[in-house]
Write a protein that holds these residues in place. Structure first.
Motif, PDB file in Angstrom:
ATOM      1  N   GLU A  78       0.848  -1.184   0.000  1.00  0.00           N
ATOM      2  CA  GLU A  78       0.000   0.000   0.000  1.00  0.00           C
ATOM      3  C   GLU A  78       0.887   1.239   0.000  1.00  0.00           C
ATOM      4  O   GLU A  78       2.028   1.220   0.435  1.00  0.00           O
ATOM      5  N   VAL A  80       2.455   4.334   1.296  1.00  0.00           N
ATOM      6  CA  VAL A  80       2.732   4.912   2.608  1.00  0.00           C
ATOM      7  C   VAL A  80       3.881   5.902   2.464  1.00  0.00           C
ATOM      8  O   VAL A  80       4.637   5.874   1.501  1.00  0.00           O
ATOM      9  N   HIS A 137       0.373   6.815   6.907  1.00  0.00           N
ATOM     10  CA  HIS A 137      -0.583   6.342   5.907  1.00  0.00           C
ATOM     11  C   HIS A 137      -1.417   7.528   5.443  1.00  0.00           C
ATOM     12  O   HIS A 137      -2.093   8.169   6.246  1.00  0.00           O
TER      13      HIS A 137
END
Length: 303
Positions: A78, A80, A137
């Motif tokens: 993901e 980040v 995040h």
């Protein structure tokens, strides 16, 4: 000398950093922006430790392989955001060179900001001391904001250098890091349930220390954060957000409560109480107790 998997690779300049990635020479000697794109050829550095002599701010997605920052691992599937300060250690293990890495990598040397307020203020940004598994995040909106600020920095250093160039770039860096700090504090709030669970674990660990019959040495933030698998700075920032107190203040609070219990329920002398609590020198215990309560241990017992 031949480089082995245990030999750290020192990357001392922005130019060396660009060479490592196979990018052209940087347009500014103290700052560069690298866009990580699909299909790019990245060097194979399995098991090698990388030590930068400069700051980095990065957004990475879709990294296949295990990336370690310090002793921790993080999955970058993901998107980040992460940070590193000079002399910190990265290690990449099992990286697939054909992976479709995307994102941005900003690198800037301490000399760029040394004479500015940011040169002092940057030490207050604890996220440069966080391990990667505590990375920031970002929401899609926040990521677009950060990328725009990064592009603005790149646009500025691509201009011909004049008397205002460095002032403008440092101002842009300052703004970028201020937003990062804002988002980090927001993350503590939006992840409150997870952080409250960490708070409970922290409380359990500290309480267990003071439930021992005899404490060999006082608990410290580094040891406790290691047990909780977070960095000391992250632990203290989380506790401040939830409780208004740092990790060290919480430890001292538990210590004083245990000291009060021993002073009021046992016949131990003040010195014996100090030794029982892990103090090597009783005068340190007396000083801390008075600082926290306003009275000495002896006065507290008598009162």
């Amino acid at each position: 000398m031949k480089t082995t998997q245990t030999d750290p690779i020192m990357i001392r300049s922005i130019t060396d950093f660009c060479d490592l990635l196979g990018h052209p020479k940087p347009e500014h000697p103290l700052l560069t922006m690298v866009e990580l794109t699909c299909g790019a050829n990245y060097p194979e550095l399995p098991g090698n430790k990388l030590i930068y002599d400069f700051y980095t701010v990065f957004i990475k997605r879709n990294v296949k392989g295990v990336m370690k920052y310090g002793q921790k691992e993080y999955d970058f599937k993901e998107g980040v955001m992460g940070f590193s300060a000079p002399k910190q250690v990265f290690m990449i293990d099992g990286l697939d060179p054909s992976t479709e890495i995307t994102g941005w990598f900003l690198a800037f040397h301490p000399d760029l900001i040394r004479k500015y307020d940011l040169g002092k203020k940057i030490k207050d940004y604890n996220f440069f001391s966080y391990s990667v598994n505590e990375a920031l995040h970002l929401s899609d909106k926040e990521e677009r904001m950060i990328e725009k600020m990064m592009r603005d920095i790149r646009t500025e250093y691509q201009q011909p250098i004049d008397a205002f160039s460095q002032d403008v770039m440092v101002s842009q860096l300052d703004l970028l890091l201020t937003y990062c700090n804002r988002f980090y504090n927001r993350q503590f709030i939006t992840r409150r349930n997870a952080e409250e669970s960490l708070l409970n674990k922290f409380t359990d660990v500290v309480s267990a220390y003071f439930e021992q019959e005899h404490i060999d040495e006082l608990p410290n933030v580094n040891d406790i954060s290691a047990q909780l698998n977070v960095s000391p700075h992250y632990l203290s920032d989380m506790l401040r957000t939830l409780t208004g107190q740092s990790a060290q203040q919480h430890i001292h609070g538990h210590l004083i409560e245990k000291a009060k219990e021993l002073l009021l329920t046992t016949n131990l002398s003040v010195n014996e109480t100090a030794y029982r609590l892990g103090f090597e020198y009783p005068q340190y215990f007396n000083r801390l107790f008075k600082n926290k309560t306003g009275v000495t241990p002896a006065a507290f017992r008598n009162n």
